[in-house]
Design an enzyme around this catalytic site. Structure first.
Site, PDB file in Angstrom:
ATOM      1  N   SER A  49       4.330   1.525   0.824  1.00 36.68           N
ATOM      2  CA  SER A  49       3.514   0.610   1.610  1.00 36.68           C
ATOM      3  C   SER A  49       2.079   0.588   1.064  1.00 36.68           C
ATOM      4  O   SER A  49       1.872   0.269  -0.100  1.00 36.68           O
ATOM      5  CB  SER A  49       3.570   1.007   3.089  1.00 36.68           C
ATOM      6  N   ASP A 163       9.383  -2.723   4.123  1.00 39.12           N
ATOM      7  CA  ASP A 163       8.526  -1.538   3.992  1.00 39.12           C
ATOM      8  C   ASP A 163       9.337  -0.260   3.750  1.00 39.12           C
ATOM      9  O   ASP A 163      10.258   0.063   4.499  1.00 39.12           O
ATOM     10  CB  ASP A 163       7.716  -1.399   5.282  1.00 39.12           C
TER      11      ASP A 163
END
Length: 337
Positions: A49, A163
């Site tokens: 991320s 993610d």
């Protein structure tokens, strides 16, 4: 733990694992700056991320330019980066942020970077981690930052990529076995027994500066950054409530739906943050790093992207403390008994 090698006596080669955490990931920049200031050589990075974004930009040699950009963003600049989409898979496209990253790194391939980088995403189709170690850097970063329900996924063949924090918010494992003197991991979703503020962790003079900036934000009306994604309310209404009926034209009904949809999005984001913190702890237990830096999740909201300068300072301060401890331990270990 990073693989030790007998031909290196300096102890200056480090591999970095940078975790997810939204805006708290700005602290990764300060950590890298402190390592470089002390003469450490970063020989490999893994990231998830925001950690993937910082790792990729750093390896491409553009971290200073990225730092300059994010430190100039104020509350309203961040609002302008919000690009609403009506996709049922997410409320934002993140195309404005990615356009800026494209200006910095262009069409760079991961395998062409001077420093090895691994970014981590999650494939919703096969329900497993995906490690990017080759291919377009921008695609790898975009997949890794696609918070489920907030930022739209990346589609690659049969894969639906979101993610990496969904399964691996602190990717230590890709760094295991890399030839380096030590492995340093940065957990930006760390749990604390009680809330910890950013200002309480900074040195007094820096804390005073940040408090003054926060007061200025209060005076400007930009105080509640939990409402940063105001522009995506329409998308979240569709995401959680559907299109509804024509009665929604009534202002009162519309406001009520806004409130419920927004509350649900807040709850989803908070739940995701909590889950990432718990998973990161399990990952650390299985693959303990040589040096661990922990950024408490309470220092700021995951989407307070207007606080880059203070978070970078925090990262540098916490890295300084962690490296001081390591260097003292090395000195004690090297001292004659």
């Amino acid at each position: 733990m990073a693989e030790q090698h007998a031909d290196e006596e300096s102890g200056r080669r480090v591999v970095l694992a940078l975790g997810s955490g939204g805006a708290r990931g700005y602290a990764h920049i300060g950590i890298i700056e402190e390592l470089e200031a002390r003469g450490y050589e970063i020989v490999a990075l893994s990231g998830c991320s925001m950690g993937a974004l910082v790792a990729g930009v750093y390896a491409a040699g553009e971290l200073e330019a990225y730092r300059d950009w994010v430190c100039r963003l104020d509350y309203f600049d961040v609002l302008r980066l919000v690009d609403v989409t009506w996709s049922p898979m997410g409320a934002m496209k993140a195309s404005k942020v990615m356009s800026k990253l494209e200006e910095l790194v262009g069409d760079t391939l991961i395998e062409d970077l001077p420093i090895p980088v691994t970014t981590v995403a999650t494939d919703l189709t096969r329900q497993r981690e995906v490690w990017f170690q080759s291919g377009p850097l921008l695609q790898a970063v975009r997949a890794s930052i696609a918070v489920p329900g907030v930022i739209t996924p990346v589609y690659r063949g049969a894969q639906v990529l979101v993610d990496g924090g969904l399964l691996n918010p602190l990717p230590v494992m890709p760094a295991v076995g890399v030839r380096a003197d030590f492995l340093m991991a940065v957990n930006a979703t760390a749990h604390t027994s009680r809330p910890v503020t950013l200002e309480s962790l900074l040195p007094p003079e820096e804390a005073a500066e940040e408090q003054a900036r926060e007061k200025e934000r209060d005076r400007s009306g930009a105080v509640d950054f939990g409402g940063w994604m105001e522009g995506v309310r329409g998308a979240t209404r569709r995401l959680f409530d559907g299109f509804g009926s024509g009665d929604d034209d009534a202002e009162k009904v519309k406001q009520e739906r806004d409130r419920h949809a927004w509350g649900r999005l807040d709850m989803m984001l908070a739940s995701f943050d909590i889950a990432q913190g718990a998973i990161a702890n399990y990952r650390l237990a299985g693959y303990p790093p040589d040096v661990l830096v922990e950024i408490p999740k309470t220092v700021c909201g995951a989407y307070e992207f207007h606080r880059a300068e203070a978070l970078i300072r925090l990262g540098r301060h916490l890295a300084r403390e962690a490296l001081d401890r390591r260097e003292r331990e090395i000195e004690v270990g090297a001292s004659p008994s």
